[in-house]
Every structure is written in C-alpha cells, then in structure tokens.
Design an enzyme around this catalytic site. Structure first.
Site, PDB file in Angstrom:
ATOM      1  CB  SER A 171      -0.956  -0.038   1.202  1.00  0.00           C
ATOM      2  OG  SER A 171      -1.861   1.030   1.159  1.00  0.00           O
ATOM      3  CG  HIS A 198      -4.178  -0.931  -0.931  1.00  0.00           C
ATOM      4  ND1 HIS A 198      -4.043  -0.895   0.435  1.00  0.00           N
ATOM      5  CD2 HIS A 198      -4.722  -2.139  -1.218  1.00  0.00           C
ATOM      6  CE1 HIS A 198      -4.487  -2.022   0.957  1.00  0.00           C
ATOM      7  NE2 HIS A 198      -4.889  -2.807  -0.023  1.00  0.00           N
ATOM      8  CG  ASP A 291      -5.775  -5.403   2.301  1.00  0.00           C
ATOM      9  OD1 ASP A 291      -6.634  -6.257   2.579  1.00  0.00           O
ATOM     10  OD2 ASP A 291      -5.359  -5.211   1.139  1.00  0.00           O
TER      11      ASP A 291
END
Length: 359
Positions: A171, A198, A291
């Site tokens: 991310s 992401h 995540d």
C-alpha cells in the site's frame, strides 16, 4: 503534531484553481489547515523548509524544478510526508507518479473534481493518515545506470521449486518496495507473481507500465480469467479483487470490500491458501493498516512461507508490523532478501506452465 493541533499542509501546484480546491478540501472538516501554497518547485522547497508542515500535497507538473527533483530535495533536506496528487492518471506523467514514490513520496492520489464529495472525503482521510507517518531522510541519489547494465540475480542452482506462485501485498510506500523486490528477478523467473497494490481509481495500467520500466518481468492488469505463466506479474484491476480460482486461472472478482479495500490482499492470499496451500509464497510490503494480514495467516496455516518487509526498509511499517505481531508473517526481511527467497523457493528455469499453477 499533538492530537488537538490541526494538521499543517503545504500545497505545491502551479494552478491557482487547483490549489484553492485542495485548500477547500483539506480544511473542510476543520482538523487540517493549508499553511503554505507554492506554484513552482523552488518555492515549494523553501516553503517546506520554512514552515515544516506535517504533509506536502504535490502536483508533479510545474515550471522550474520538476516534481521528481522536488521530492528528492524535500526527502534529503527536510524529510516530510508527501502525497502526490494528479488529475490525469493516464496522462504524460502517469509513470512519474510512481517514480516519485520510488524516490520518497509516500503515496499517490487522484485530484478530486470540485463536484465529487466522495473523492474529496477520501483525499481528506488520506491526508489525515499520511500526516502521522514518520519518514526518514533519503540521501540524494547518484545518477542511475540503465537497467540493462545491471544483470539480474541468477537463481540458486540448489533451488528445488517448492512454490508455483507468489502473492504480494503493498500500500503506501509500496511502489518503491515492489520495484525493489522485482527489479533483480530475471525474465525467466519460473512462476507467476500476483500483486495487490492499493491504488487510486484509474492508476492500475500506469503502475503496470512503471513496473515494466523497472523490471525484466511482464506486468499486466487482470480484468478477466487468465492463465499466468513464468515471469508474469498480475495486477488487480481497479475496484475488483484479484483471485486464483480452482481451475488455475487468475481472475478479477466482484465482491464486497474487505477491511475497506477492493482489491484486498486478504482475498488474494486466501485464494492462494485454498488453491495452492504450501506451494505458494505470501509477502506483505510497505503499507498502512492491516490489509492482507488475515489472508496471510490463512496461507501460513496451510503451510505456506509468509514474509513481511522489515521495519528499517519500510516507508510505512503498518501492514508489515501487523503481519508480524499477529504471527501471520513468520519472518521479516529487507527487499533484497525477499528477492533471494523468491528465487530459492521458485526453483530452476523450468517453472510451471501456464496450465500447471494449480496441479
């Protein structure tokens, strides 16, 4: 920055209209304030040094000092979290936004339209999150040799081919870490790599192009069922989960967001656990939040090797820290060691055929 103090932001954008829009978005909730605006790189650097903000919102296109140079100068002279914003992810600077992250910016975001309150709210959340991320000084880079002059690391001759796929999650700060892990892999890397990074809407194709320029591998965005071959890097399509199906094809899947994310690394990792078990490798790189952690735990429970990027090399140690503290990741490594582990576990040049990933 104390909990009660507003977040202090400097905006660097050559468009007065865009600068004012960003100011209105940032200050909408009253918990952040734009303390400086600059319309060119030199003035932006001076403002950051003088005002010492909590975050810089930066558009890469500007007169004078270019945005990439400005990122380097800020990170070497006055380290500050930087969020790159652009209104045109498919435009001329599409690879530049990820190069900016590679040089020290924390993340990229799409500049909201004046009539898009949901995008504006998402940008405010990102400002709040990234302003609290500690950053470290980046030494000014030396001129970089062309990629072709740096031969890929050769796979170890004693490799045994224990895995048939690699799953990677990243991310904030991830593009730099992903490039670092993949850049030394040879084009003949024996197994496919599935990647959840992401990204804002519309940036997946640009990120694939960026990776193509930094590695010998073959990135592509998955929008439907595909068999993946050796040396391919599969990226999740915007707003769809990336999964490995039981028939061995990777696919873009619909479904609810998981932990607020679609694509979610947990969804990818769980599909690898269910389909491949111990024949997959799971890796979590730099990123904010958690995540991928639950999915990585599922992989480890099925006997897969699971790795998190170490604290020292992570631009944002959120996701790796969560994976390590929960036990989902069994070990922490720097990117170069993750590369070597991938080579050792993937085995020799033969690898898996496109139709053998699940066999």
């Amino acid at each position: 920055m104390s909990a009660a103090s507003p977040i202090r932001v400097v905006v660097v954008d050559d468009s007065p209209i865009c600068s004012e829009l960003l100011r209105l978005i940032v200050e909408h909730e009253g918990d952040a304030a734009v303390v400086g605006v600059a319309n060119e790189g030199e003035r932006g650097l001076e403002a950051v040094k003088r005002l010492r903000p909590d975050l810089v919102l930066l558009d890469l296109r500007m007169p004078g000092m270019d945005g990439l140079t400005l990122v380097e100068r800020i990170m070497s002279e006055a380290p500050t979290p930087i969020l790159v914003v652009t209104a045109d992810p498919a435009g001329a600077s599409r690879e530049g936004v990820f190069e900016a992250v590679r040089r020290g910016a924390l993340d990229v975001a799409r500049k909201p339209d004046a009539n898009d309150p949901h995008a504006a709210a998402a940008l405010r959340r990102r400002v709040t999150e990234l302003a609290r991320v500690p950053v470290v000084r980046h030494l000014a880079r030396r001129p970089e040799a062309p990629r072709a002059m740096a031969p890929p690391i050769a796979a170890a001759s004693r490799s045994v081919g224990r895995i048939t796929a690699v799953g990677i999650a990243a991310s904030a700060g991830g593009p730099s870490a992903v490039a670092a892990v993949l850049s030394s892999l040879p084009a003949s890397f024996p197994v496919p790599i599935a990647l959840v990074q992401h990204l804002p809407a519309g940036f997946a194709a640009s990120f694939a192009t960026f990776l193509e320029s930094r590695t010998a591998l073959r990135p592509r965005v998955v929008s439907g069922p595909v068999f993946a071959g050796p040396g391919e890097v599969l990226l999740a399509e915007t707003d769809a989960h990336l999964v490995l199906r039981a028939d061995g094809r990777f696919d873009a899947a619909t479904g609810e967001p998981v932990d607020g994310h679609r694509p979610s690394a947990t969804v990818l990792f769980r599909s690898l656990a269910d389909t491949l078990g111990a024949r997959a490798l799971g890796v979590i790189l730099s990123g904010m939040g958690r995540d991928g952690v639950d999915g990585l735990a599922a992989m480890r429970a099925r006997g897969a090797r699971t790795i998190a990027q170490d604290r020292e090399t992570s631009a944002v140690f959120g996701m790796p820290k969560a994976a390590l503290e929960s036990g989902a990741a069994s070990e922490a490594m720097r990117p170069s060691d993750i590369t070597q582990t991938m080579l050792a576990l993937a085995g020799g040049a033969g690898g898996a055929r496109k139709d053998e990933v699940w066999s």
